[in-house]
Motif scaffolding. Structure first.
Motif, PDB file in Angstrom:
ATOM      1  N   LEU A  41       0.762  -1.273   0.024  1.00  0.00           N
ATOM      2  CA  LEU A  41       0.086   0.073   0.098  1.00  0.00           C
ATOM      3  C   LEU A  41       0.840   1.186  -0.091  1.00  0.00           C
ATOM      4  N   THR A  42       0.400   2.313  -0.554  1.00  0.00           N
ATOM      5  CA  THR A  42       1.041   3.660  -0.659  1.00  0.00           C
ATOM      6  C   THR A  42       0.417   4.613   0.381  1.00  0.00           C
ATOM      7  N   PRO A  43       1.159   5.069   1.358  1.00  0.00           N
ATOM      8  CA  PRO A  43       0.769   6.115   2.233  1.00  0.00           C
ATOM      9  C   PRO A  43       0.373   7.578   1.634  1.00  0.00           C
ATOM     10  N   ILE A  44      -0.723   8.290   1.810  1.00  0.00           N
ATOM     11  CA  ILE A  44      -1.086   9.288   1.243  1.00  0.00           C
ATOM     12  C   ILE A  44      -1.122  10.569   2.279  1.00  0.00           C
ATOM     13  N   SER A  45      -2.134  10.384   3.467  1.00  0.00           N
ATOM     14  CA  SER A  45      -2.135  11.139   4.355  1.00  0.00           C
ATOM     15  C   SER A  45      -2.794  10.518   5.586  1.00  0.00           C
ATOM     16  N   ARG A  46      -2.397  10.957   6.697  1.00  0.00           N
ATOM     17  CA  ARG A  46      -3.087  10.418   7.970  1.00  0.00           C
ATOM     18  C   ARG A  46      -4.121  11.501   8.197  1.00  0.00           C
ATOM     19  N   PHE A  47      -5.373  11.255   8.188  1.00  0.00           N
ATOM     20  CA  PHE A  47      -6.225  12.404   8.490  1.00  0.00           C
ATOM     21  C   PHE A  47      -6.851  12.548   9.653  1.00  0.00           C
ATOM     22  N   ALA A  48      -7.054  11.409  10.502  1.00  0.00           N
ATOM     23  CA  ALA A  48      -7.714  11.794  11.715  1.00  0.00           C
ATOM     24  C   ALA A  48      -7.223  10.795  12.725  1.00  0.00           C
ATOM     25  N   SER A  49      -7.191  11.053  13.995  1.00  0.00           N
ATOM     26  CA  SER A  49      -6.960  10.177  15.100  1.00  0.00           C
ATOM     27  C   SER A  49      -8.028   9.953  16.040  1.00  0.00           C
ATOM     28  N   LEU A  50      -8.031   8.765  16.455  1.00  0.00           N
ATOM     29  CA  LEU A  50      -9.443   8.336  17.360  1.00  0.00           C
ATOM     30  C   LEU A  50      -8.699   8.168  18.992  1.00  0.00           C
ATOM     31  N   PRO A  51      -8.645   9.329  19.773  1.00  0.00           N
ATOM     32  CA  PRO A  51      -8.455   8.925  21.121  1.00  0.00           C
ATOM     33  C   PRO A  51      -8.795   7.895  21.711  1.00  0.00           C
ATOM     34  N   LEU A  52      -8.259   7.333  22.587  1.00  0.00           N
ATOM     35  CA  LEU A  52      -8.572   6.191  23.365  1.00  0.00           C
ATOM     36  C   LEU A  52      -8.411   6.413  25.009  1.00  0.00           C
ATOM     37  N   LEU A  53      -9.570   6.027  25.641  1.00  0.00           N
ATOM     38  CA  LEU A  53      -9.872   6.381  26.992  1.00  0.00           C
ATOM     39  C   LEU A  53      -9.547   5.391  28.127  1.00  0.00           C
ATOM     40  N   VAL A  54      -8.986   5.653  29.183  1.00  0.00           N
ATOM     41  CA  VAL A  54      -8.841   5.092  30.320  1.00  0.00           C
ATOM     42  C   VAL A  54     -10.142   5.126  31.283  1.00  0.00           C
ATOM     43  N   LEU A  99      -0.180  10.966  -6.869  1.00  0.00           N
ATOM     44  CA  LEU A  99      -0.064  10.979  -5.451  1.00  0.00           C
ATOM     45  C   LEU A  99       0.087  12.344  -4.731  1.00  0.00           C
ATOM     46  N   VAL A 100       0.547  13.129  -5.421  1.00  0.00           N
ATOM     47  CA  VAL A 100       0.653  14.659  -5.213  1.00  0.00           C
ATOM     48  C   VAL A 100      -0.479  15.185  -5.108  1.00  0.00           C
ATOM     49  N   LYS A 101      -1.329  15.031  -6.149  1.00  0.00           N
ATOM     50  CA  LYS A 101      -2.850  15.705  -5.974  1.00  0.00           C
ATOM     51  C   LYS A 101      -3.416  15.135  -4.969  1.00  0.00           C
ATOM     52  N   LEU A 102      -3.545  13.653  -4.695  1.00  0.00           N
ATOM     53  CA  LEU A 102      -4.605  13.355  -3.728  1.00  0.00           C
ATOM     54  C   LEU A 102      -3.948  13.558  -2.202  1.00  0.00           C
ATOM     55  N   THR A 109       1.288  14.997   5.869  1.00  0.00           N
ATOM     56  CA  THR A 109       1.950  14.354   4.759  1.00  0.00           C
ATOM     57  C   THR A 109       2.135  13.224   4.680  1.00  0.00           C
ATOM     58  N   ARG A 110       2.384  12.514   3.400  1.00  0.00           N
ATOM     59  CA  ARG A 110       2.698  11.247   3.105  1.00  0.00           C
ATOM     60  C   ARG A 110       4.002  10.787   3.761  1.00  0.00           C
ATOM     61  N   THR A 111       4.894  11.658   3.747  1.00  0.00           N
ATOM     62  CA  THR A 111       6.103  11.549   4.583  1.00  0.00           C
ATOM     63  C   THR A 111       6.076  11.080   6.091  1.00  0.00           C
ATOM     64  N   LEU A 120       3.271  10.388   7.484  1.00  0.00           N
ATOM     65  CA  LEU A 120       2.515   9.075   7.623  1.00  0.00           C
ATOM     66  C   LEU A 120       3.237   7.937   7.578  1.00  0.00           C
ATOM     67  N   ALA A 121       4.207   7.766   6.605  1.00  0.00           N
ATOM     68  CA  ALA A 121       5.131   6.866   6.448  1.00  0.00           C
ATOM     69  C   ALA A 121       6.061   6.460   7.632  1.00  0.00           C
ATOM     70  N   ALA A 122       6.710   7.766   8.304  1.00  0.00           N
ATOM     71  CA  ALA A 122       7.446   7.617   9.322  1.00  0.00           C
ATOM     72  C   ALA A 122       6.762   7.199  10.493  1.00  0.00           C
ATOM     73  N   THR A 123       5.360   7.666  10.834  1.00  0.00           N
ATOM     74  CA  THR A 123       4.553   7.267  11.863  1.00  0.00           C
ATOM     75  C   THR A 123       4.257   5.600  11.643  1.00  0.00           C
ATOM     76  N   ILE A 124       4.238   4.997  10.548  1.00  0.00           N
ATOM     77  CA  ILE A 124       4.099   3.713  10.291  1.00  0.00           C
ATOM     78  C   ILE A 124       5.056   2.863  10.919  1.00  0.00           C
ATOM     79  N   ARG A 125       6.336   3.388  10.513  1.00  0.00           N
ATOM     80  CA  ARG A 125       7.588   2.815  10.765  1.00  0.00           C
ATOM     81  C   ARG A 125       7.619   2.586  12.606  1.00  0.00           C
ATOM     82  N   ALA A 126       7.504   3.883  12.978  1.00  0.00           N
ATOM     83  CA  ALA A 126       7.853   4.168  14.353  1.00  0.00           C
ATOM     84  C   ALA A 126       6.845   3.308  15.370  1.00  0.00           C
TER      85      ALA A 126
END
Length: 342
Positions: free
Chosen positions: A137-150, A284-287, A315-317, A319-325
């Motif tokens: 799969l090709t990363p494009i953009s991480r657009f939302a996070s879903l907080p988790l609650l304790v 990719l750039v347009k999306l 950005t896609r960069t 997102l790719a870094a987030t996935i690796r980390a």
């Protein structure tokens, strides 16, 4: 007989000279520019770029991820001047949609909303995947996070995340999650391991099953997504102790993070726009630009927060870094938890 010399018939149409053609072209261009300046509406893309986009979503209609995806799809359609149609492909914790996306033609006409579970956790929990999400799969953009609650029970006497940790370290406790191998389960596993506590896990089929146990003290802590847990917090049925994100959530600015007590702790799930491997750079750039603009649009921000989601617009960069980390963090946690999704 005299033969008359025929008169030459002049053409009724005067041929256009090259300077005239250039002048016409410049006039048309200036007129188009003036129209754009007055209306603020760019020219539509070519017809072949206005075909509908299929947006694959791995969770069922009406789920939190589905509702967030539909808000995003509607706004993305307006940015791209193309219909963006959500298609739910449920099953295997998002892998059904992910595999279909991976096998699609990389022309920009099939995209997917992929969760952190599909992108990261499934690789460590399932041995029967038909594709590798990080390779296919090709990363494009991480657009939302879903907080988790304790969450804790209101009658248990625990009011802060620090007090909860003291209880968990003092004696073996019972911890509840909405399912083995879920992001909620592994977020709690990470917390337990980070503070050196022990916990017997009970995996319920949603918070409805866990609620009686939280209320009578049978379960000391439960982790759930904000979209599900917040209504119960507001009704006073459960106590909110902390959020698991690295920084405080704009949805709950008064609620501390776990990291304020346990240094370095971070756990969240997120939604990202992904495409198949092999997308052309021009596509990719347009999306990417459109997805970022959508997530930063004020109206979209309001709608996402109403669904307990935090807009990102990365950005896609990034997102790719987030996935690796995150893969380097959650892989060991998933293996240590000893759960599988097969």
């Amino acid at each position: 007989m005299r033969t008359g010399v025929p008169l030459r018939q002049e053409s009724l149409v005067t041929p256009l000279r090259l300077p005239s053609l250039i002048g016409c072209a410049l006039s048309l261009a200036l007129a188009a520019g003036a129209a754009f300046a007055q209306t603020g509406t760019p020219a539509l893309p070519p017809a072949d770029e206005r075909e509908p986009i299929r947006l694959l979503v791995g969770l069922p209609p009406g789920s939190g991820v589905d509702r967030i995806s539909r808000v995003f799809a509607e706004a993305l359609s307006q940015r791209l001047f193309r219909p963006v149609n959500v298609e739910n492909r449920t099953g295997a914790r998002g892998n059904v949609a992910g595999e279909e996306l991976a096998r699609s033609t990389p022309d920009g006409n099939t995209l997917g909303v992929v969760t952190a579970t599909t992108m990261i956790l499934n690789r460590h929990l399932s041995r029967q995947m038909g594709y590798d999400p990080q390779a296919d799969l090709t990363p494009i953009s991480r657009f939302a996070s879903l907080p988790l609650l304790v969450l804790g029970g209101p009658g248990q006497g625990v009011r802060t995340i620090g007090e909860l940790i003291e209880v968990l370290k003092a004696r073996p406790s019972t911890c509840g999650t909405p399912g083995a191998g879920t992001a909620q389960h592994l977020a709690l596993e990470l917390l337990i391991r980070s503070v050196g506590a022990r916990c017997d896990f009970v995996h319920f089929r949603g918070i409805a099953g866990a609620l009686p146990e939280l209320l009578d003290g049978g379960v000391q802590v439960y982790v759930e997504a904000a979209v599900i847990g917040l209504p119960l917090v507001r009704e006073g049925r459960v106590r909110l102790l902390a959020v698991t994100s690295r920084v405080r959530s704009a949805l709950l600015p008064e609620t501390p993070t776990v990291a304020e007590t346990v240094a370095g702790y971070e756990a969240e799930t997120w939604l990202a726009l992904m495409g198949p491997r092999g997308l052309a750079d021009s596509v990719l750039v347009k999306l990417e630009a459109a997805a970022i603009a959508v997530a930063r649009d004020a109206a979209v921000v309001r709608r996402l927060r109403a669904l307990s989601a935090e807009p990102i617009g990365g950005t896609r960069t990034e997102l790719a870094a987030t996935i690796r980390a995150q893969d380097s963090i959650w892989g060991p946690v998933a293996r240590a938890a000893g759960v599988t999704a097969d």
